[in-house]
Design a protein around this motif. Structure first.
Motif, PDB file in Angstrom:
ATOM      1  N   ILE A  37       0.851  -1.306  -0.190  1.00 54.65           N
ATOM      2  CA  ILE A  37       0.012   0.045  -0.096  1.00 54.65           C
ATOM      3  C   ILE A  37       0.935   1.234  -0.099  1.00 54.65           C
ATOM      4  N   PHE A  38       0.792   2.009  -0.964  1.00 45.97           N
ATOM      5  CA  PHE A  38       1.524   3.238  -1.039  1.00 45.97           C
ATOM      6  C   PHE A  38       0.405   4.377  -0.891  1.00 45.97           C
ATOM      7  N   ILE A  39       0.588   5.514  -0.407  1.00 48.50           N
ATOM      8  CA  ILE A  39       0.282   6.713   0.094  1.00 48.50           C
ATOM      9  C   ILE A  39       1.076   7.877  -0.466  1.00 48.50           C
ATOM     10  N   GLY A  40       0.728   8.743  -1.532  1.00 49.39           N
ATOM     11  CA  GLY A  40       1.333   9.860  -2.061  1.00 49.39           C
ATOM     12  C   GLY A  40       0.774  10.626  -2.893  1.00 49.39           C
ATOM     13  N   THR A  41       1.410  11.556  -3.586  1.00 46.51           N
ATOM     14  CA  THR A  41       0.774  12.304  -4.472  1.00 46.51           C
ATOM     15  C   THR A  41       0.785  12.000  -5.939  1.00 46.51           C
ATOM     16  N   ALA A  42       1.443  11.048  -6.094  1.00 44.65           N
ATOM     17  CA  ALA A  42       1.646  10.181  -7.387  1.00 44.65           C
ATOM     18  C   ALA A  42       1.965   8.746  -7.325  1.00 44.65           C
ATOM     19  N   ALA A  43       1.721   7.862  -8.345  1.00 45.83           N
ATOM     20  CA  ALA A  43       2.194   6.611  -8.167  1.00 45.83           C
ATOM     21  C   ALA A  43       3.589   6.420  -8.077  1.00 45.83           C
ATOM     22  N   PRO A  44       4.217   5.473  -7.234  1.00 45.58           N
ATOM     23  CA  PRO A  44       5.436   5.249  -7.143  1.00 45.58           C
ATOM     24  C   PRO A  44       6.119   4.434  -8.205  1.00 45.58           C
ATOM     25  N   ALA A  45       7.420   3.993  -8.330  1.00 49.12           N
ATOM     26  CA  ALA A  45       8.077   3.127  -9.051  1.00 49.12           C
ATOM     27  C   ALA A  45       7.804   1.749  -8.446  1.00 49.12           C
ATOM     28  N   ASN A  46       7.580   0.796  -9.290  1.00 52.80           N
ATOM     29  CA  ASN A  46       7.478  -0.435  -8.734  1.00 52.80           C
ATOM     30  C   ASN A  46       8.480  -0.839  -7.657  1.00 52.80           C
ATOM     31  N   ASP A  47       9.613  -0.524  -7.740  1.00 51.87           N
ATOM     32  CA  ASP A  47      10.695  -0.909  -6.742  1.00 51.87           C
ATOM     33  C   ASP A  47      10.962  -0.175  -5.523  1.00 51.87           C
ATOM     34  N   THR A  48      10.011   0.965  -5.410  1.00 54.26           N
ATOM     35  CA  THR A  48       9.887   1.693  -4.080  1.00 54.26           C
ATOM     36  C   THR A  48      10.022   1.119  -2.773  1.00 54.26           C
ATOM     37  N   GLU A  49      10.799   1.378  -1.745  1.00 52.53           N
ATOM     38  CA  GLU A  49      10.736   0.895  -0.665  1.00 52.53           C
ATOM     39  C   GLU A  49       9.847   1.364   0.414  1.00 52.53           C
ATOM     40  N   ASP A  50       9.175   2.425  -0.212  1.00 54.58           N
ATOM     41  CA  ASP A  50       8.227   3.061   0.854  1.00 54.58           C
ATOM     42  C   ASP A  50       6.971   2.826   0.647  1.00 54.58           C
ATOM     43  N   PHE A  51       6.264   1.866   1.552  1.00 59.01           N
ATOM     44  CA  PHE A  51       5.020   1.232   1.387  1.00 59.01           C
ATOM     45  C   PHE A  51       4.812   0.660   2.716  1.00 59.01           C
ATOM     46  N   VAL A  52       3.329   0.419   2.920  1.00 63.77           N
ATOM     47  CA  VAL A  52       2.904  -0.384   3.879  1.00 63.77           C
ATOM     48  C   VAL A  52       2.786  -1.862   3.487  1.00 63.77           C
ATOM     49  N   SER A  53       3.233  -2.836   4.121  1.00 63.96           N
ATOM     50  CA  SER A  53       3.144  -4.126   3.645  1.00 63.96           C
ATOM     51  C   SER A  53       1.906  -4.805   4.530  1.00 63.96           C
ATOM     52  N   MET A  54       0.969  -5.431   3.825  1.00 59.59           N
ATOM     53  CA  MET A  54      -0.160  -6.137   4.372  1.00 59.59           C
ATOM     54  C   MET A  54      -0.250  -7.495   3.754  1.00 59.59           C
ATOM     55  N   THR A  55      -0.598  -8.512   4.620  1.00 63.01           N
ATOM     56  CA  THR A  55      -0.747  -9.773   4.395  1.00 63.01           C
ATOM     57  C   THR A  55      -1.771 -10.534   4.990  1.00 63.01           C
ATOM     58  N   PRO A  56      -2.369 -11.718   4.431  1.00 66.49           N
ATOM     59  CA  PRO A  56      -3.555 -12.333   5.047  1.00 66.49           C
ATOM     60  C   PRO A  56      -3.166 -12.930   6.350  1.00 66.49           C
ATOM     61  N   ASP A  57      -2.069 -13.068   6.747  1.00 68.65           N
ATOM     62  CA  ASP A  57      -1.594 -13.638   8.096  1.00 68.65           C
ATOM     63  C   ASP A  57      -1.005 -12.649   8.940  1.00 68.65           C
ATOM     64  N   GLY A  58      -0.819 -11.238   8.613  1.00 66.81           N
ATOM     65  CA  GLY A  58      -0.524 -10.229   9.423  1.00 66.81           C
ATOM     66  C   GLY A  58      -1.440  -9.021   9.471  1.00 66.81           C
ATOM     67  N   THR A  59      -0.796  -7.936   9.115  1.00 65.56           N
ATOM     68  CA  THR A  59      -1.954  -6.930   9.131  1.00 65.56           C
ATOM     69  C   THR A  59      -2.698  -7.093   7.743  1.00 65.56           C
ATOM     70  N   ARG A  60      -4.228  -6.770   8.007  1.00 64.40           N
ATOM     71  CA  ARG A  60      -4.986  -7.322   6.811  1.00 64.40           C
ATOM     72  C   ARG A  60      -5.968  -6.036   6.388  1.00 64.40           C
TER      73      ARG A  60
END
Length: 92
Positions: A37-60
């Motif tokens: 999940i990326f929150i910002g003013t424009a779409a990031p590059a696919n290789d950005t390290e700046d995101f929130v990671s969500m998984t079915p076993d963790g934060t959903r």
């Protein structure tokens, strides 16, 4: 007004909500793949390290209050019919 939505999983970041239209957004992971999940003013590059990671076993689930200039994007890295579901509240 509030409405529900779903977004397919993709290898590129997909726009979920634009803060110009929505002031509050809730997102729930519904895939077996990790979701970035990326929150910002424009779409990031696919290789950005700046995101929130969500998984079915963790934060959903996450609820975000958006500034008018912010946007929310999601990416799974794998193509899937539905990656996230959620709600969007119209900005008043």
């Amino acid at each position: 007004m509030t409405n529900t939505f779903r977004v397919a999983g993709a290898t590129n970041y997909q726009l979920v909500a634009d803060g110009a239209n929505y002031g509050r957004v809730g997102i729930q992971v519904v895939t077996v793949y990790p979701v970035s999940i990326f929150i910002g003013t424009a779409a990031p590059a696919n290789d950005t390290e700046d995101f929130v990671s969500m998984t079915p076993d963790g934060t959903r689930e996450i609820v975000v209050n958006l500034a008018a200039a912010d946007k929310i994007y999601v990416r799974t890295g794998k193509v899937t019919d539905v990656a996230v579901r959620g709600f969007r509240e119209t900005r008043t």
